[in-house]
Design a protein around this motif. Sequence first.
Motif, mmCIF file in Angstrom:
data_model
loop_
_atom_site.group_PDB
_atom_site.id
_atom_site.type_symbol
_atom_site.label_atom_id
_atom_site.label_comp_id
_atom_site.label_asym_id
_atom_site.label_seq_id
_atom_site.Cartn_x
_atom_site.Cartn_y
_atom_site.Cartn_z
ATOM 1 N N ALA A 225 0.821 -1.218 0.000
ATOM 2 C CA ALA A 225 0.000 0.000 0.000
ATOM 3 C C ALA A 225 0.851 1.263 0.000
ATOM 4 O O ALA A 225 0.546 2.232 -0.709
ATOM 5 C CB ALA A 225 -0.938 -0.011 1.209
ATOM 6 N N GLU A 226 1.919 1.270 0.784
ATOM 7 C CA GLU A 226 2.730 2.489 0.894
ATOM 8 C C GLU A 226 3.409 2.816 -0.429
ATOM 9 O O GLU A 226 3.391 3.960 -0.887
ATOM 10 C CB GLU A 226 3.775 2.322 2.001
ATOM 11 N N ARG A 227 4.000 1.820 -1.077
ATOM 12 C CA ARG A 227 4.690 2.069 -2.340
ATOM 13 C C ARG A 227 3.706 2.431 -3.450
ATOM 14 O O ARG A 227 3.994 3.289 -4.298
ATOM 15 C CB ARG A 227 5.503 0.845 -2.732
ATOM 16 N N GLU A 228 2.570 1.786 -3.470
ATOM 17 C CA GLU A 228 1.574 2.124 -4.481
ATOM 18 C C GLU A 228 1.080 3.554 -4.307
ATOM 19 O O GLU A 228 0.866 4.268 -5.290
ATOM 20 C CB GLU A 228 0.408 1.142 -4.410
ATOM 21 N N LEU A 229 0.922 3.989 -3.068
ATOM 22 C CA LEU A 229 0.479 5.363 -2.831
ATOM 23 C C LEU A 229 1.535 6.362 -3.297
ATOM 24 O O LEU A 229 1.205 7.396 -3.895
ATOM 25 C CB LEU A 229 0.179 5.564 -1.341
ATOM 26 N N VAL A 230 2.817 6.066 -3.053
ATOM 27 C CA VAL A 230 3.888 6.961 -3.512
ATOM 28 C C VAL A 230 3.897 7.041 -5.033
ATOM 29 O O VAL A 230 4.003 8.135 -5.614
ATOM 30 C CB VAL A 230 5.251 6.474 -2.981
ATOM 31 N N ILE A 231 3.775 5.904 -5.712
ATOM 32 C CA ILE A 231 3.753 5.896 -7.183
ATOM 33 C C ILE A 231 2.573 6.708 -7.698
ATOM 34 O O ILE A 231 2.697 7.508 -8.641
ATOM 35 C CB ILE A 231 3.707 4.451 -7.706
ATOM 36 N N TYR A 232 1.413 6.527 -7.080
ATOM 37 C CA TYR A 232 0.225 7.257 -7.516
ATOM 38 C C TYR A 232 0.404 8.759 -7.322
ATOM 39 O O TYR A 232 0.089 9.550 -8.220
ATOM 40 C CB TYR A 232 -0.993 6.762 -6.740
ATOM 41 N N ARG A 233 0.912 9.170 -6.156
ATOM 42 C CA ARG A 233 1.074 10.601 -5.883
ATOM 43 C C ARG A 233 2.119 11.231 -6.804
ATOM 44 O O ARG A 233 1.959 12.374 -7.250
ATOM 45 C CB ARG A 233 1.479 10.813 -4.417
ATOM 46 N N VAL A 234 3.200 10.513 -7.098
ATOM 47 C CA VAL A 234 4.213 11.043 -8.015
ATOM 48 C C VAL A 234 3.617 11.202 -9.409
ATOM 49 O O VAL A 234 3.831 12.220 -10.082
ATOM 50 C CB VAL A 234 5.453 10.130 -8.033
ATOM 51 N N GLU A 277 14.201 26.598 -10.879
ATOM 52 C CA GLU A 277 14.475 25.857 -9.658
ATOM 53 C C GLU A 277 13.307 24.918 -9.350
ATOM 54 O O GLU A 277 12.163 25.167 -9.725
ATOM 55 C CB GLU A 277 14.689 26.828 -8.489
ATOM 56 N N GLU A 278 13.635 23.838 -8.656
ATOM 57 C CA GLU A 278 12.607 22.877 -8.290
ATOM 58 C C GLU A 278 11.641 23.497 -7.296
ATOM 59 O O GLU A 278 12.055 24.095 -6.299
ATOM 60 C CB GLU A 278 13.254 21.629 -7.695
ATOM 61 N N GLY A 279 10.353 23.336 -7.563
ATOM 62 C CA GLY A 279 9.343 23.887 -6.685
ATOM 63 C C GLY A 279 8.944 22.908 -5.596
ATOM 64 O O GLY A 279 9.524 21.835 -5.431
ATOM 65 N N THR A 280 7.906 23.281 -4.867
ATOM 66 C CA THR A 280 7.457 22.450 -3.758
ATOM 67 C C THR A 280 6.908 21.114 -4.246
ATOM 68 O O THR A 280 7.004 20.108 -3.548
ATOM 69 C CB THR A 280 6.376 23.190 -2.960
ATOM 70 N N GLY A 281 6.348 21.086 -5.458
ATOM 71 C CA GLY A 281 5.811 19.835 -5.978
ATOM 72 C C GLY A 281 6.896 18.796 -6.204
ATOM 73 O O GLY A 281 6.760 17.635 -5.796
ATOM 74 N N ILE A 282 7.999 19.206 -6.844
ATOM 75 C CA ILE A 282 9.095 18.263 -7.095
ATOM 76 C C ILE A 282 9.777 17.880 -5.790
ATOM 77 O O ILE A 282 10.143 16.713 -5.588
ATOM 78 C CB ILE A 282 10.100 18.880 -8.081
ATOM 79 N N ARG A 283 9.941 18.825 -4.882
ATOM 80 C CA ARG A 283 10.541 18.483 -3.582
ATOM 81 C C ARG A 283 9.657 17.499 -2.826
ATOM 82 O O ARG A 283 10.158 16.584 -2.159
ATOM 83 C CB ARG A 283 10.760 19.759 -2.763
ATOM 84 N N GLY A 284 8.346 17.678 -2.940
ATOM 85 C CA GLY A 284 7.440 16.720 -2.307
ATOM 86 C C GLY A 284 7.566 15.333 -2.907
ATOM 87 O O GLY A 284 7.531 14.321 -2.191
ATOM 88 N N MET A 285 7.758 15.260 -4.235
ATOM 89 C CA MET A 285 7.950 13.955 -4.874
ATOM 90 C C MET A 285 9.248 13.312 -4.397
ATOM 91 O O MET A 285 9.305 12.095 -4.168
ATOM 92 C CB MET A 285 7.971 14.114 -6.397
ATOM 93 N N ARG A 286 10.301 14.103 -4.246
ATOM 94 C CA ARG A 286 11.577 13.553 -3.758
ATOM 95 C C ARG A 286 11.437 13.022 -2.329
ATOM 96 O O ARG A 286 11.988 11.976 -1.988
ATOM 97 C CB ARG A 286 12.668 14.618 -3.813
ATOM 98 N N GLU A 287 10.720 13.746 -1.496
ATOM 99 C CA GLU A 287 10.541 13.295 -0.118
ATOM 100 C C GLU A 287 9.749 12.000 -0.068
ATOM 101 O O GLU A 287 10.058 11.100 0.722
ATOM 102 C CB GLU A 287 9.852 14.393 0.692
ATOM 103 N N ARG A 288 8.732 11.878 -0.910
ATOM 104 C CA ARG A 288 7.969 10.631 -0.951
ATOM 105 C C ARG A 288 8.848 9.484 -1.446
ATOM 106 O O ARG A 288 8.771 8.364 -0.923
ATOM 107 C CB ARG A 288 6.748 10.791 -1.857
#
Length: 316
Positions: A225-234, A277-288
Amino acid sequence: MNGMPLYWRVCLINGLVFVVGTAALALAPVTVSATVLVSEAVVLVLGLIGIVVLNSMLLRTSLAPLDRLARLMDSVDLQRPGRRLPESRNSAVEHLVHGFNAMLERLELERGRSNAMALEAQEAERHRIARELHDEIGQGLTAVLLGLKQLSSGVPPAVQQDLLEVQETARATLDEVRSVARRLRPGVLEDLGLQSALAALATEFSAHGMRVRRVTSPGLPELGAERELVIYRVAQEALTNAARHSEAAGVRLSLQRQGEAVILEVDDDGTGMRAAEEGTGIRGMRERAMLIGAELTVGPGESGTSVRLAVPLERR
């Protein structure tokens, strides 16, 4: 001199250099007149230059790890973990390098924990807002539509057209509320799985004018579930960026297995990142991505921007 503190190592190097220089001047067949001649001055200057060069070479060898440490400190980025300074038992600053590497590990660990807690709280807040949108605002708009429908039969013909326009506005608002609730809480991901959720995501963006071509390979392994959620959000964030910022007309959404990893790729035909520069969206994807040990790459593609997420499979 292995294991010797840096202070004493520098003192010993300087002492040895001065001893060598003094011995060379004492043993060399060179004399200095009361009035220094030009030839004698040249010899003294050359000897001094030799001592300085030898001292600088020895000190540079001893202090080189400090320069590498300073460069690493300038370039370290906690969103790109794993960078370490090589440790050597022959280094005079071994304890400093070891301490810095240990500090980086602690910072990455604490950042990972805090990111996990923050993202978990974010998902819980998304679910709460989606539930309130569906249960309260959605039901309220549904009641308004039912009331308008009942009123439409008892109003004069001149008012019916205006009433129909109000009904259409309320119906469009209800559809938008439901769409926002689905984006906040992907129920299809929980009910039907990742591939169905990505298909619904592609259909949703295609309905708003951007062509989304989906490519998936059959027989993808179970990710959890956790990995699928990360893939979906990215994927969701990448499609959103393509629609809002890249001015893309078409996007290729791919989810395939390559070796011991599952690869998500989102390639658009837009204007690219434009060296921004990378915005909050890309930084959020990196954190996930960091939470599940995945590797995220964002950069120029064949015609626009390419987002690639490599999720390693769990070893059994």
